[in-house]
Design a protein around this motif. Sequence first.
Motif, PDB file in Angstrom:
ATOM      1  N   GLY B 238       0.818  -1.209   0.000  1.00  0.00           N
ATOM      2  CA  GLY B 238       0.000   0.000   0.000  1.00  0.00           C
ATOM      3  C   GLY B 238       0.851   1.258   0.000  1.00  0.00           C
ATOM      4  O   GLY B 238       0.530   2.248  -0.652  1.00  0.00           O
ATOM      5  N   ILE B 241       2.205   2.014  -3.531  1.00  0.00           N
ATOM      6  CA  ILE B 241       1.158   2.547  -4.408  1.00  0.00           C
ATOM      7  C   ILE B 241       0.807   3.969  -3.999  1.00  0.00           C
ATOM      8  O   ILE B 241       0.650   4.851  -4.847  1.00  0.00           O
ATOM      9  N   ALA B 242       0.689   4.193  -2.674  1.00  0.00           N
ATOM     10  CA  ALA B 242       0.324   5.529  -2.195  1.00  0.00           C
ATOM     11  C   ALA B 242       1.360   6.562  -2.604  1.00  0.00           C
ATOM     12  O   ALA B 242       1.052   7.738  -2.780  1.00  0.00           O
ATOM     13  N   GLU B 243       2.586   6.119  -2.755  1.00  0.00           N
ATOM     14  CA  GLU B 243       3.665   7.035  -3.141  1.00  0.00           C
ATOM     15  C   GLU B 243       3.575   7.437  -4.613  1.00  0.00           C
ATOM     16  O   GLU B 243       4.305   8.296  -5.085  1.00  0.00           O
ATOM     17  N   GLY B 244       2.669   6.827  -5.338  1.00  0.00           N
ATOM     18  CA  GLY B 244       2.500   7.197  -6.740  1.00  0.00           C
ATOM     19  C   GLY B 244       3.341   6.367  -7.685  1.00  0.00           C
ATOM     20  O   GLY B 244       3.570   6.750  -8.825  1.00  0.00           O
ATOM     21  N   ILE B 245       3.799   5.225  -7.199  1.00  0.00           N
ATOM     22  CA  ILE B 245       4.601   4.363  -8.073  1.00  0.00           C
ATOM     23  C   ILE B 245       3.757   3.160  -8.482  1.00  0.00           C
ATOM     24  O   ILE B 245       3.155   2.510  -7.638  1.00  0.00           O
ATOM     25  N   ILE B 246       3.676   2.904  -9.775  1.00  0.00           N
ATOM     26  CA  ILE B 246       3.010   1.687 -10.229  1.00  0.00           C
ATOM     27  C   ILE B 246       4.102   0.756 -10.755  1.00  0.00           C
ATOM     28  O   ILE B 246       4.607   0.932 -11.865  1.00  0.00           O
ATOM     29  N   GLN B 291      13.217   5.662  -9.240  1.00  0.00           N
ATOM     30  CA  GLN B 291      12.176   5.002  -8.458  1.00  0.00           C
ATOM     31  C   GLN B 291      12.741   3.882  -7.583  1.00  0.00           C
ATOM     32  O   GLN B 291      12.201   3.587  -6.523  1.00  0.00           O
ATOM     33  N   GLN B 294      13.614   5.345  -4.339  1.00  0.00           N
ATOM     34  CA  GLN B 294      12.399   5.627  -3.561  1.00  0.00           C
ATOM     35  C   GLN B 294      11.821   4.353  -2.949  1.00  0.00           C
ATOM     36  O   GLN B 294      11.464   4.320  -1.777  1.00  0.00           O
TER      37      GLN B 294
END
Lengths: 357, 485
Positions: B238, B241-246, B291, B294
Amino acid sequence: MHDQDLSAALAEAVVDAAAAGRRLRIEGGGSKAFYGRQAEGEPLAVGAHRGIVSYEPTELVLTARAGTPLADIDAALAAQGQMLGFEPPGFGPGATLGGTVACGFSGPRRPYAGSARDFVLGVRLLNGRGENLRFGGEVMKNVAGYDVSRLQVGALGCLGVLLDVSLKVLPRPQAELTLVQDVTLAGAAIERLNRWAGQPLPLSASAWDDGRLYLRLSGAGSAVRAAATSLGGEVLAEDAAAAYWQGLREHTHAFFAGDAPLWRFSVTPAAAPLDLPGATLIEWGGAQRWWRGEAEPAALFALARAAGGHASRFRGGDRGGEVFQPLAPALAALHTGLKASFDPRGVFNPGRLYAGL
Amino acid sequence: MSAPVNLYTKLAAGVPEHLLLVETEDLRPYECDGLSAYRQVPLLVALPETIEQVQHVLRTCNELRVPVVARGAGTGLSGGALPLAEGVLLSLAKFNRVLDIDPVNRTARVQPGVRNLAISQAVSDLGLYYAPDPSSQIACTIGGNVAENAGGVHCLKYGLTVHNIQSIELVTMTGERLTIGSQALDSAGFDLLALLTGSEGLLGVIVEVTVKLLPKPQVAQVVMAAFDRVDTAGAAVGRIIAEGIIPGGLEMMDQGCIQAAEDYLHAGYPTGAAAILLCELDGTAEEVAEQMEQVQALLRDAGATELRVSRNEQERLLFWAGRKAAFPAVGRLSPDYYCMDGTIPRKELPRVLNGIEALSQEFGLRVLNVFHAGDGNLHPLILFDANREGQLHAAEELGGRILELCVEVGGAITGEHGVGMEKINQMCVQFRREEIVQFHALKAAFDPHGLLNPGKAVPTLNRCAEYGAMRVSRGELRFPELERF
Ligand SMILES: Cc1cc2nc3c(=O)[nH]c(=O)nc-3n(C[C@H](O)[C@H](O)[C@H](O)COP(=O)(O)OP(=O)(O)OC[C@H]3O[C@@H](n4cnc5c(N)ncnc54)[C@H](O)[C@@H]3O)c2cc1C
């Protein structure tokens, strides 16, 4: 207006109409009343059935009632750094989620991120018997039963009244940048767009208009900068870029001004420039082309078919005649059968999509 | 030869006789799909080579009211291609050619019997590939993929089959040939392409598919993170995903699976961990590097006890090899295993895993979990021994209970394997009476006599009534809100 659940009242209205043999014209915010054929029937207002039912940013899923203004959804998503991946146009402040899904409209990001139907995960709808039915759900993957949810996208309300829609949402890109290049000929622009689409570039929108090619790049900052260097062109200032894509999406761009009918051509991306007099605006990497003018619809439908796709009269002209590309007879028969399976008494939006449907 | 002479003669009028099988030993290979617990020899197998022959078979069977089951490679895991004793099995195996590759528009037009992986192989030199990658991709066919809306490890970012096809040619039960979709990004009328995708061979037979091709990403890199608790691993998903990485892929394996895979392949998995996550990032070199930093920071912060990033392509493939071989690895632990396919909202993972553990205890059967964590698709693997009295039945019942648990937390009974024969009862839990009636009405618009793959995917109301009664008699009404009919 406040959030409220009007499913029961709407179901009752549908049951009554079906029993009395009346027909209903489903209305959300009225922002897309211009679209499609002239539907018959009394208005059934669904705009007050509104509100975001659930939104889980870490699940990337949002469920909202059909009358929820698109603007409310955009705002709720933006507050969490997310967005609707298909960048839908509103065509007016009243735009609702239900209308957007029923029309199946997608904006500039469509060829690179997916269309409205690609992001639909589930719906709740009223069929022509006034039954409240749920299909799909709030999970990314679900193959239980036929995909009735995605079938509603673009069906113009002919198969039912949408009550709620669940959508997959996306994070906003970390960085975005728009480039402009001078490209005089449409053919050259189409060639470039398709060449680049075959390369792993972070493209997120494209348009060719009046000799200029606009390219939007989205993604990680480093990827966007690297792609900008390799593609070249003038970098558009941030607000100018935002205004440009907004104008294109909402049809406030100067190209869309005027009274002549507006035609949309959805074609094979690399199809040669269409043989049409005057200006064409090209979007979606070549796959969506706009043209304004008076012409015999049959000729335009033939032109679109030859280019691997279909045409529709998006705005204006005679809304009593065909607006959408006619279907092959066997397909048309299937449409009639499907319509009857959802709406046996023909209550919903008669004739909005095709005459007799 | 047991097929009625009338049927055989009429079929043979349009299909060469060597393409019609009737001898029991010829029919035997078709008696089951990947779910081998269900077996049935068909009346006759037709192996048409042309679309006209497919039309002839369907038209003939429609006239004679003989049911037809389409079959691709038979790798389906829900019994969708299970034959009917009184029916024709229509194999698309001879339709195995790539017809046309259009590098400029990035599409490939292929016959339905072409294997999934063969498409990517055919376009690899052009720097393109077909994104959906089911683990069965060496064997399964594109026709079967469309019929099941198959997914794979990379679907979180690149979508399922429905997102990656442009058009199909369909033959309906009445023998009519239709083009569904177009060579553009959308088409006029209802979105029948979406409706047909995942329709499990109940609405029509797919005789051609035009798929979309994507440019191969420049770089892909995978990070493997170990966790000492399953729910921490779930929460980490979660966070990413919340960090904006797909991520390109985001998979989880539990302790039992890690151990099995490690014993089988020696991929270097941390066998002491309660769970591992495999997170693949792909894109341009710059993007992946940015990424990856991150994601590692996030995973560390989310409580990962160990992180390993693939240093080269060979290591990346090794990390994945363990995951991709999870099924055969588990197969070594137990004479038989049964693979389930439920989906859940990701946040419910701890609750569902605990529930599965409790059910596993209750039934006395071991359950291991692999999980398409990014999109909430669980594959619990139930270990059993079919030679031991009652174990197959217990495994099936345990599987059904797991699926019902998925529905209870807001999920679905199948994410990618389809309902087929296997989950037909759970359809009665997922859907209400009116919805099932609507499904039947929709099918009738395509197949008025109900001859295409009857008895699969959508239960009859009677069946649901019986199942409801059975569940009540078990003395524990788990879904009191559920209508009984
Ligand atoms: C080891 C293993 C791993 C797997 N991993 C995955 C995975 O990661 N993801 C996933 O989604 N699935 C997976 N599967 C399941 C299976 O491979 C898929 O469902 C696949 O799409 C089935 O393709 P097939 O050609 O074998 O179809 P079949 O099994 O032959 O048929 C499946 C269904 O499709 C219908 N059908 C087949 N061809 C046609 C046609 N041309 N027209 C109309 N209907 C047709 C059949 O009637 C049947 O209902 C796995 C299976 C195995 C054995």
